[in-house]
Scaffold this motif. Sequence first.
Motif, PDB file in Angstrom:
ATOM      1  N   ALA A  11       0.821  -1.211   0.000  1.00 35.70           N
ATOM      2  CA  ALA A  11       0.000   0.000   0.000  1.00 35.70           C
ATOM      3  C   ALA A  11       0.852   1.257   0.000  1.00 35.70           C
ATOM      4  O   ALA A  11       0.542   2.234  -0.682  1.00 35.70           O
ATOM      5  N   ARG A  12       1.951   1.255   0.762  1.00 33.29           N
ATOM      6  CA  ARG A  12       2.732   2.476   0.945  1.00 33.29           C
ATOM      7  C   ARG A  12       3.900   2.593  -0.011  1.00 33.29           C
ATOM      8  O   ARG A  12       4.370   3.682  -0.319  1.00 33.29           O
ATOM      9  N   GLY A  13       4.391   1.458  -0.482  1.00 33.38           N
ATOM     10  CA  GLY A  13       5.539   1.496  -1.374  1.00 33.38           C
ATOM     11  C   GLY A  13       5.193   1.012  -2.772  1.00 33.38           C
ATOM     12  O   GLY A  13       4.066   0.653  -3.077  1.00 33.38           O
ATOM     13  N   ASN A  14       6.191   1.012  -3.626  1.00 33.38           N
ATOM     14  CA  ASN A  14       6.043   0.508  -4.983  1.00 33.38           C
ATOM     15  C   ASN A  14       6.784  -0.825  -5.052  1.00 33.38           C
ATOM     16  O   ASN A  14       8.019  -0.875  -5.095  1.00 33.38           O
ATOM     17  N   VAL A  15       6.025  -1.936  -5.032  1.00 32.56           N
ATOM     18  CA  VAL A  15       6.628  -3.276  -5.019  1.00 32.56           C
ATOM     19  C   VAL A  15       7.160  -3.586  -6.412  1.00 32.56           C
ATOM     20  O   VAL A  15       6.402  -3.751  -7.365  1.00 32.56           O
ATOM     21  N   VAL A  16       8.487  -3.672  -6.502  1.00 29.69           N
ATOM     22  CA  VAL A  16       9.140  -3.930  -7.785  1.00 29.69           C
ATOM     23  C   VAL A  16       9.063  -5.410  -8.138  1.00 29.69           C
ATOM     24  O   VAL A  16       8.810  -5.791  -9.289  1.00 29.69           O
ATOM     25  N   SER A  17       9.278  -6.273  -7.143  1.00 32.48           N
ATOM     26  CA  SER A  17       9.196  -7.718  -7.392  1.00 32.48           C
ATOM     27  C   SER A  17       8.818  -8.429  -6.098  1.00 32.48           C
ATOM     28  O   SER A  17       9.049  -7.932  -4.992  1.00 32.48           O
ATOM     29  N   GLU A  18       8.218  -9.613  -6.260  1.00 31.84           N
ATOM     30  CA  GLU A  18       7.820 -10.425  -5.109  1.00 31.84           C
ATOM     31  C   GLU A  18       7.943 -11.892  -5.517  1.00 31.84           C
ATOM     32  O   GLU A  18       7.392 -12.288  -6.550  1.00 31.84           O
ATOM     33  N   GLU A  19       8.680 -12.677  -4.707  1.00 35.50           N
ATOM     34  CA  GLU A  19       8.885 -14.082  -5.058  1.00 35.50           C
ATOM     35  C   GLU A  19       9.044 -14.934  -3.805  1.00 35.50           C
ATOM     36  O   GLU A  19       9.305 -14.423  -2.716  1.00 35.50           O
ATOM     37  N   GLN A  20       8.853 -16.221  -3.969  1.00 33.37           N
ATOM     38  CA  GLN A  20       9.028 -17.154  -2.853  1.00 33.37           C
ATOM     39  C   GLN A  20      10.502 -17.180  -2.444  1.00 33.37           C
ATOM     40  O   GLN A  20      11.407 -17.129  -3.280  1.00 33.37           O
ATOM     41  N   ALA A  21      10.742 -17.304  -1.122  1.00 31.49           N
ATOM     42  CA  ALA A  21      12.130 -17.316  -0.637  1.00 31.49           C
ATOM     43  C   ALA A  21      12.399 -18.535   0.237  1.00 31.49           C
ATOM     44  O   ALA A  21      13.244 -18.500   1.135  1.00 31.49           O
ATOM     45  N   GLY A  22      11.675 -19.629  -0.011  1.00 36.23           N
ATOM     46  CA  GLY A  22      11.917 -20.859   0.733  1.00 36.23           C
ATOM     47  C   GLY A  22      11.294 -20.840   2.116  1.00 36.23           C
ATOM     48  O   GLY A  22      10.457 -20.008   2.445  1.00 36.23           O
ATOM     49  N   GLU A  23      11.733 -21.810   2.922  1.00 42.34           N
ATOM     50  CA  GLU A  23      11.200 -21.968   4.273  1.00 42.34           C
ATOM     51  C   GLU A  23      12.092 -21.256   5.290  1.00 42.34           C
ATOM     52  O   GLU A  23      13.319 -21.242   5.154  1.00 42.34           O
TER      53      GLU A  23
END
Length: 442
Positions: free
Chosen positions: A406-418
Amino acid sequence: MNDELKGEVTRGARAFVAYPQMRGRGDLDPDARLEEAKGLALAIGLVVADAVAIPIREPRPGTLFGEGQIQNIATGCELNEAELVIVDGSLSAIQQRNLEEKLKRKVIDRTGLILEIFGERAATAEGRLQVELAHLDYQAGRLVRSWTHLERQRGGFGFLGGPGETQIEADRRLIRDRMAKIRRELEQVRRTRGLHRERREKAPWPVAALVGYTNAGKSTLFNRLTGADVMAQDLLFATLDPTMRAIRLPGVEKAILSDTVGFISDLPTQLVAAFRATLEEVTAADVILHVRDIANPDTEAQKKQVLDVLADLGIVPGEDGEESEFPIPIIEVWNKWDLLGAEQADQLREAITHREGETIVPLSALTGIGCDNLLEVVGKKLTADSKIYDFVLPAADGQRIAFLHARGNVVSEEQAGEGADGPQLRLKVRLTERELGRFASL
């Protein structure tokens, strides 16, 4: 006091406005000051029968005006059938009493008139408390005289009657006790506001605050940008209580726009103190929109009045060069562009190109021209110092992930394991330093 002065003056009463033009004062020019005084009278429902500027070389301690000037005022009242005299300046209790005796009419000064407007317009419980405190402070110094509205129970704070108030006893101790109680209640309001501000600082929404001289068009712009229906009329002090609404901005999913009370020259000191809590909302803003009536011939003098108040609040540096306590970026909004002639508009466009280091947006809140550009400029200002940060968060941490979206501009989002907390997410997000600080406090 004479019997003929004991009747209440009502809305629709005819008023004679006298502006004492002091030698050497560098405020608004006399014509603009008279227009402002007439606007104040109209805002409280009075009929301005006539308005004159009266040069004052040396103020008379007993009457402010000279004997000849008082006679001219009396003649003007007779010719215009005025039952009330408004002195657009500050009167002492003795001056007010003496003028009423000589003019055989009710006399009210600028402070009293503004208090009447505030008393009528205050809509919230806090606003009413602030107005009552200011009015009691004003009256405390005037108990030397026989105030007719202290002699009986009546509605309102002053000569017109407003939100409703029981008899104010002509006793300094009772007034002090009441003022102390109101101050305690207002202190609680300030603490509550502080808690609300802390919550907003943690919430995923930046705040843009509208400030400006009264009648500059703040509420009209507020309505235009938010689709709200806040009172917006061609009246001084149409807005007294702060109002907030959500808006969408380019690059910012959601922001809060706050409308505030208008500033004015020679605002009564009682009201400056009483409305401090309201104005403190501005210090929590991420960006300030200084709305100016650019078509007003005294727009520069009005700007100075606003900046003086902002300096008092610690938002802009004072005249002594002292650094601001709450440095907040300011966008100048040159409103009422639709009222300019073609030549004047061209001159102002040229002036904007030479105002280095300032952000200026010309627009018309009434027609909507330039409003989209303002939203774009505000969005850019809110994200100007942003950087890309790398976060690894538990996928179950919905609050902080929602904040970043909501507050930022998400450039990328991905799974990072457990991780120790279960599935992890890696997010690259563009955030400002202020937003990063808010994120860290979650």
